[in-house]
Design a protein around this motif. Structure first.
Motif, PDB file in Angstrom:
ATOM      1  N   LEU A   6     -67.305  15.503-136.390  1.00 10.48           N
ATOM      2  CA  LEU A   6     -66.358  16.585-136.637  1.00 10.48           C
ATOM      3  C   LEU A   6     -67.107  17.896-136.762  1.00 10.48           C
ATOM      4  N   ASP A   7     -66.629  18.902-136.065  1.00  8.12           N
ATOM      5  CA  ASP A   7     -67.140  20.259-136.237  1.00  8.12           C
ATOM      6  C   ASP A   7     -66.105  21.020-137.049  1.00  8.12           C
ATOM      7  N   ALA A   8     -66.382  21.190-138.341  1.00  7.64           N
ATOM      8  CA  ALA A   8     -65.412  21.808-139.239  1.00  7.64           C
ATOM      9  C   ALA A   8     -65.185  23.274-138.943  1.00  7.64           C
ATOM     10  N   ARG A   9     -65.991  23.872-138.062  1.00  7.71           N
ATOM     11  CA  ARG A   9     -65.809  25.273-137.692  1.00  7.71           C
ATOM     12  C   ARG A   9     -64.785  25.442-136.583  1.00  7.71           C
ATOM     13  N   GLU A  10     -64.340  24.337-136.006  1.00  5.78           N
ATOM     14  CA  GLU A  10     -63.377  24.378-134.902  1.00  5.78           C
ATOM     15  C   GLU A  10     -62.007  23.971-135.430  1.00  5.78           C
ATOM     16  N   SER A  11     -61.085  24.921-135.466  1.00  2.81           N
ATOM     17  CA  SER A  11     -59.785  24.657-136.092  1.00  2.81           C
ATOM     18  C   SER A  11     -59.021  23.538-135.392  1.00  2.81           C
ATOM     19  N   ASP A  12     -59.100  23.475-134.062  1.00  3.91           N
ATOM     20  CA  ASP A  12     -58.388  22.408-133.348  1.00  3.91           C
ATOM     21  C   ASP A  12     -58.952  21.042-133.707  1.00  3.91           C
ATOM     22  N   ASP A  13     -60.260  20.966-133.880  1.00  5.51           N
ATOM     23  CA  ASP A  13     -60.888  19.696-134.232  1.00  5.51           C
ATOM     24  C   ASP A  13     -60.483  19.267-135.641  1.00  5.51           C
ATOM     25  N   VAL A  14     -60.458  20.227-136.564  1.00  8.32           N
ATOM     26  CA  VAL A  14     -60.040  19.912-137.934  1.00  8.32           C
ATOM     27  C   VAL A  14     -58.583  19.462-137.962  1.00  8.32           C
ATOM     28  N   MET A  56     -69.774  27.803-141.746  1.00  8.17           N
ATOM     29  CA  MET A  56     -69.836  26.448-142.287  1.00  8.17           C
ATOM     30  C   MET A  56     -69.293  26.369-143.711  1.00  8.17           C
ATOM     31  N   ALA A  57     -69.704  27.304-144.561  1.00  5.22           N
ATOM     32  CA  ALA A  57     -69.399  27.187-145.983  1.00  5.22           C
ATOM     33  C   ALA A  57     -68.136  27.905-146.422  1.00  5.22           C
ATOM     34  N   CYS A  58     -67.623  28.812-145.585  1.00  4.55           N
ATOM     35  CA  CYS A  58     -66.424  29.561-145.974  1.00  4.55           C
ATOM     36  C   CYS A  58     -65.289  29.398-144.956  1.00  4.55           C
ATOM     37  N   TYR A  59     -65.533  29.792-143.718  1.00  2.00           N
ATOM     38  CA  TYR A  59     -64.478  29.736-142.712  1.00  2.00           C
ATOM     39  C   TYR A  59     -63.945  28.322-142.521  1.00  2.00           C
ATOM     40  N   SER A  60     -64.851  27.344-142.462  1.00  2.00           N
ATOM     41  CA  SER A  60     -64.391  25.974-142.262  1.00  2.00           C
ATOM     42  C   SER A  60     -63.596  25.471-143.466  1.00  2.00           C
ATOM     43  N   GLY A  61     -63.886  26.020-144.651  1.00  2.00           N
ATOM     44  CA  GLY A  61     -63.075  25.692-145.820  1.00  2.00           C
ATOM     45  C   GLY A  61     -61.663  26.237-145.688  1.00  2.00           C
ATOM     46  N   PHE A  62     -61.546  27.459-145.158  1.00  2.00           N
ATOM     47  CA  PHE A  62     -60.230  28.043-144.901  1.00  2.00           C
ATOM     48  C   PHE A  62     -59.439  27.176-143.924  1.00  2.00           C
ATOM     49  N   VAL A  63     -60.090  26.781-142.835  1.00  2.00           N
ATOM     50  CA  VAL A  63     -59.405  25.959-141.830  1.00  2.00           C
ATOM     51  C   VAL A  63     -58.958  24.633-142.437  1.00  2.00           C
ATOM     52  N   THR A  64     -59.833  24.013-143.208  1.00  2.00           N
ATOM     53  CA  THR A  64     -59.498  22.735-143.840  1.00  2.00           C
ATOM     54  C   THR A  64     -58.308  22.884-144.782  1.00  2.00           C
ATOM     55  N   GLY A  65     -58.347  23.909-145.636  1.00  2.00           N
ATOM     56  CA  GLY A  65     -57.257  24.116-146.571  1.00  2.00           C
ATOM     57  C   GLY A  65     -55.937  24.393-145.883  1.00  2.00           C
ATOM     58  N   ARG A  66     -55.975  25.217-144.852  1.00  2.00           N
ATOM     59  CA  ARG A  66     -54.745  25.556-144.131  1.00  2.00           C
ATOM     60  C   ARG A  66     -54.137  24.334-143.462  1.00  2.00           C
ATOM     61  N   GLU A  67     -54.980  23.569-142.750  1.00  2.00           N
ATOM     62  CA  GLU A  67     -54.456  22.425-142.012  1.00  2.00           C
ATOM     63  C   GLU A  67     -54.001  21.314-142.955  1.00  2.00           C
TER      64      GLU A  67
END
Length: 238
Positions: A54-62, A104-115
């Motif tokens: 998983l690439d947590a920086r990619e919103s579609d992947d998350v 990695m540490a911020c943007y991917s957290g936003f994507v995870t929380g949103r999805e």
């Protein structure tokens, strides 16, 4: 439940904790082939677990990853545990390093929380937990990239909590204020202090103890939810 950032230490320990409590666990990390020992250990203990790269920086992947977890079992818990801890003097921190750490540490957290919220809100229940760090409370010398990302993650988690908790979603941010017992940390300590720096095992925080803290947060009643908690070994100076 899903763990994004299921590494060999904290993320893996969280997955094992929840699997041991009967959850069907779905785990993701970069280099998904390295998940095999974790999945085997959970299954050998009688738990249920699946996972993939998983690439947590990619919103579609998350989004796809969490949809897969939801298809296995209703998604009750999502834990964001991506690290990205680096130490560079300010003048040696390149644009690329700063952006990558933030992603990695911020943007991917936003994507995870949103999805995760998109899945949970229609049900009016769920738990979204973020792994934070001391760097999210104070920026140390050499940690401009990491601290700014972790400050951002903490702000993201707080904003999400204020918005989502009244709608039944428990959002929590767990600050780890300690050296976690990992091979990487031990090598750093030994390089800085010599072998005597490893003589006291109680200076390190066990990944399993972090997992236990998350389990305790998960079990809180909704009339006494924690948003943020700090954990550290009893000998930690702070």
């Amino acid at each position: 439940m899903a763990v994004i950032g299921a590494g060999d230490y904290i993320g893996g320990a969280i997955a094992k904790m929840f699997a041991g409590q009967g959850f069907n666990v779905y785990v993701g990390r970069r280099n998904g082939d390295r998940l095999a020992p974790l999945l085997s250990e959970i299954e050998a203990a009688g738990g249920r677990a699946n996972g993939r790269s998983l690439d947590a920086r990619e919103s579609d992947d998350v989004a796809a990853f969490l949809a897969e977890a939801e298809a296995i079992a209703p998604l009750d818990v999502v834990i964001f545990n991506v690290g990205a801890n680096v130490n560079f003097p300010l003048l040696d921190t390149t644009d690329r390093v700063f952006r990558k750490v933030w992603e990695m540490a911020c943007y991917s957290g936003f994507v995870t929380g949103r999805e995760a919220a998109r899945i949970m809100l229609p049900r009016g229940t769920g738990n979204i937990f973020f792994t934070g760090a001391t760097a999210g409370l104070r920026g140390g010398a050499g940690f401009a990239a990491f601290a700014s990302a972790k400050f951002g993650l903490r702000a993201l988690a707080e904003s999400a909590a204020r918005e989502l908790m009244p709608q039944g979603i428990h959002v929590a941010h767990l600050v780890i204020d300690a050296a976690v017992d990992t091979q990487w940390v031990r090598e750093l300590v030994e390089a800085a202090e010599g072998p005597e720096g490893l003589s006291d095992p109680e200076r390190f925080m066990r990944p399993a103890a972090v997992a236990e803290a998350y389990w305790a947060i998960y079990n809180q009643q909704r009339d006494a939810w924690t948003f943020e908690t700090q954990i550290r070994p009893f000998k930690e100076r702070w």
